[in-house]
Design an enzyme around this catalytic site. Sequence first.
Site, PDB file in Angstrom:
ATOM      1  N   ARG A 539     -49.950  17.390  -9.819  1.00 33.62           N
ATOM      2  CA  ARG A 539     -48.927  18.440  -9.731  1.00 33.62           C
ATOM      3  C   ARG A 539     -49.506  19.802 -10.085  1.00 33.62           C
ATOM      4  NH1 ARG A 539     -43.877  17.999 -13.202  1.00 33.62           N
ATOM      5  NH2 ARG A 539     -45.402  17.461 -14.785  1.00 33.62           N
ATOM      6  N   SER A 603     -55.149  13.742 -18.321  1.00 32.61           N
ATOM      7  CA  SER A 603     -54.693  12.605 -19.136  1.00 32.61           C
ATOM      8  C   SER A 603     -55.708  11.468 -19.206  1.00 32.61           C
ATOM      9  CB  SER A 603     -53.356  12.092 -18.592  1.00 32.61           C
ATOM     10  OG  SER A 603     -52.455  13.145 -18.471  1.00 32.61           O
ATOM     11  N   ASP A 657     -51.837  14.675 -21.820  1.00 34.39           N
ATOM     12  CA  ASP A 657     -50.385  14.612 -21.574  1.00 34.39           C
ATOM     13  C   ASP A 657     -49.607  14.285 -22.840  1.00 34.39           C
ATOM     14  OD1 ASP A 657     -51.459  12.058 -21.635  1.00 34.39           O
ATOM     15  OD2 ASP A 657     -50.208  11.276 -20.019  1.00 34.39           O
TER      16      ASP A 657
END
Length: 917
Positions: A539, A603, A657
């Site tokens: 994203r 992450s 994350d």
Amino acid sequence: MFAIHLLAFHFAKLKEDQIKKVDRYLYHMRLSDDVLLDVMARFRAEMVKGLGRDTNPTATVKMLPSLVRSLPDGSEKGDFLAVDLGGSQFRALEVKVFNDGKQSSQLESKFYPTPKEVIQGSGAELFSYVADCLSDFMESRNLKHKKLPLGFTFSFPCKQTKLEEGVLLSWTKHFKARGVQGTDVASSLRKALQKHKDIDVDVLAMVNDTVGTMMTCGYDDPRCEIGLIIGTGTNACYMEDMRHIDLVEGDEGRMCINTEWGAFGDDGALDDLRTEFDRELDLGSLNPGKQLFEKMISSLYLGELVRLIILKMTKEGLLFNGKVSAALLTKGKIEMKHVSAMEKYKEGLSNTKEILTELNLFPSEDDCIAVQHVCTIVSFRSANLCAAALAAILTRLRENKKLLRLRTTVGIDGGLYKTHPQYPKRLHKVVRRLVPNCDVRFLLSQNGSAKGAAMVTAVAYRLAAQRKQIDAVLAPFLLSLETLRDVKNKMRTELEYGLKRETQDRATVKMLPTYVCGTPDGTENGKYLALDLGGTNFRVLLVKIRSGRRRSVRMYNKIFAIPLEIMQGTGEELFDHIVQCIADFLEYMGIKGARLPLGFTFSFPCRQASIDKGTLVGWTKGFKATDCEGEDVVDMLREAIRRRNEFDLDIVAVVNDTVGTMMTCGYEDPNCEIGLIAGTGSNVCYMEDMKNIEIVEGNEGKMCINTEWGGFGDNGCIDNIRTKYDKEVDEGSLNAGKQRYEKMTSGMYLGEIVRQILIDLTKQGLLFRGQISESLRKRGIFETKFLSQIESDRLALLQVRRILQQLGLDSTCEDSIIVKEVCGAVSRRAAQLCGAGLAAIVEKKRENRGVEHLQITVGVDGTLYKLHPHFSRVLQETVKELAPRCDVTFMLSEDGSGKGAALITAVAKRLHNIGQK
């Protein structure tokens, strides 16, 4: 020739006139389809009433749970005894069931009379008689030296709380033994059997004759899920969804419901259909006002109903010239066998004439025609009413299964159905007319209901053996409180190893410093870009943060897929793909020229030397891009941006994350100092005192530590709780031997653990008929989202079966229950292990603060926590149990990896500006 035709015509006219005369007289007994559909609707309403906890006490159709939860599947085997009490004769049986692939059985039986003085004497005498007969049978079969399980067919309304117990509600069918009503009849039989010291019999199951019929036919036809008795008495049973049975705990699977439909109408619901003859018959019965539906249907009463009609017609001069014989005045003189014989149309009127002559009635031809037609109307009404109630059950089954068309089998027994020449044909025809969307096969029970009792016992034996095997498979997933405390203590030890300079290199929990030294204070402001890489999607976000009294965070984002060939290609290809996605987003938002500060949510385990430098320790979650491990991912991103040479960005922070999750929740709640991810991966971060972080210079303040706890256990410290299934999943993964704790707790692996267990259970013959389908052999077929769906409390078992069918797994109802249980065991263990690890963190925070009681908030994100119906509850319960001095609030994160990355960038900018000033 003409004279013969004239005679035939005259006879036909005579017959027609007589039939019309009887039709007019018995008009109320002739039921139209509209009336039958109405009866069907009334019966359905009574069924619902009987199933409800609050409405059952006033229901006439008692819908008694039989505790029989499973039909035969063909794998039953062994020697079983059965006794059958409920009709004009008592029967003892030996049933041998063979698991030879042919579903064959061998049956030997013996009939004993049921004398009136026994069935209407005391309860003790009745059960002593049954025990004596069984002892005699065992001696005749040379079985006294064997210990055998016994199934007890008891054909009277009973309330059951266990398969091997049954409290008699009321006697029917001329039985009136004293002191039995309200007592456990299975216990009474056991006591009577114990007096026979020479036999060893274990009463394992007690069933109604209707249930026994269904089980007998179910052994021959797996589609059989309804049992029907039409004989001396009448009743029906069927397999009902547990979720609809309020009277029994639990909503998994199905259970056979003994409707006890004979009492339908006892509340007056059928009064508009009952004739004067029905009322007269009822008044003269042993139980006036009770079993009214049975008195309109069963063979015990139909002969008497015919006698009452003929008697009245004779008294009114419509038959036998008005001459009433003494026999016609005698109750019970016309029996069902007489009615059946008179309706053998192929034999003309000879049977009718013979029977009426025996009653000293000396009938004319007109009389014989009229009486034969009376029999037809009475038996036809019986078949019609029976069909209406059966149609209601079929409709309920179809709706339970949410099918447009139902295909099923009705197992059927009883003298009326078996011996009456027209009854079966009439019943079938009316049922098919009332429920045209049901394809019904009527299967005659070959060996009566008693074999069914043996089959129930055989199924109970099979299920007990299967239960033992399933429990053995799932036992390692049931973690005791002591085991969870041990996990918590080991996690605490590994946390300390990771923080200390001399042990950090060999620690499995890496405790990576993030260089995030503060949480949001509400003054953050401006526009920020955020990148989020951590799964199969990538994203790019534009985040606008507004401070002050009207503070807010607005986000705009676009999702891009990362193909497998990029995930597992070269590092250069991966970062070029990322930059291509960023370029598309900047163009889309019209901000390609702006040099915005950027936070990069990455992450994967990184070792950081500062907030904008992160060296990849190792890939997880299916990524395998080459030339990345040991490299600074921020440098790789900057180089890819330079290669493209279209735009420039200010990369301020590389963040995990988990840290983003903590920061997002910290923006709403200043007490949030822990971030937890429970989704595709599993990880935790928390604010640690600088004085405890030996691998970073300085003792003042706090820094967020990214624990990377997924590697916990990679040194073998939790091997005692790893199962063979965990090892199989690990060995088949991209990073065998690594991230062992994550592989027991994260969404990426739970479905695969379930698949391995299902394969093992199938190999043991406990699932899917022992057949491992091609789809079950495919790694990754059982995604974790299916666990969440299957374990949903709102999901009926039928929907679970549909999910399994989507996966190519053709499951029975029983299979679905087992699959749901396996999913529950795996996800519960994951939540408990996650809770044990988190308990170690909150306890450490409490000790850091030096307080007796800690209040703290944990920011949480991840699909497993958010979407699984039980994961969050079990995790919270485990933390509370293992860290009782910590009051932990769990706060769901709203986009930790996007909004959180922007907030970290904003906090880093704020702290940087303060440092410059």
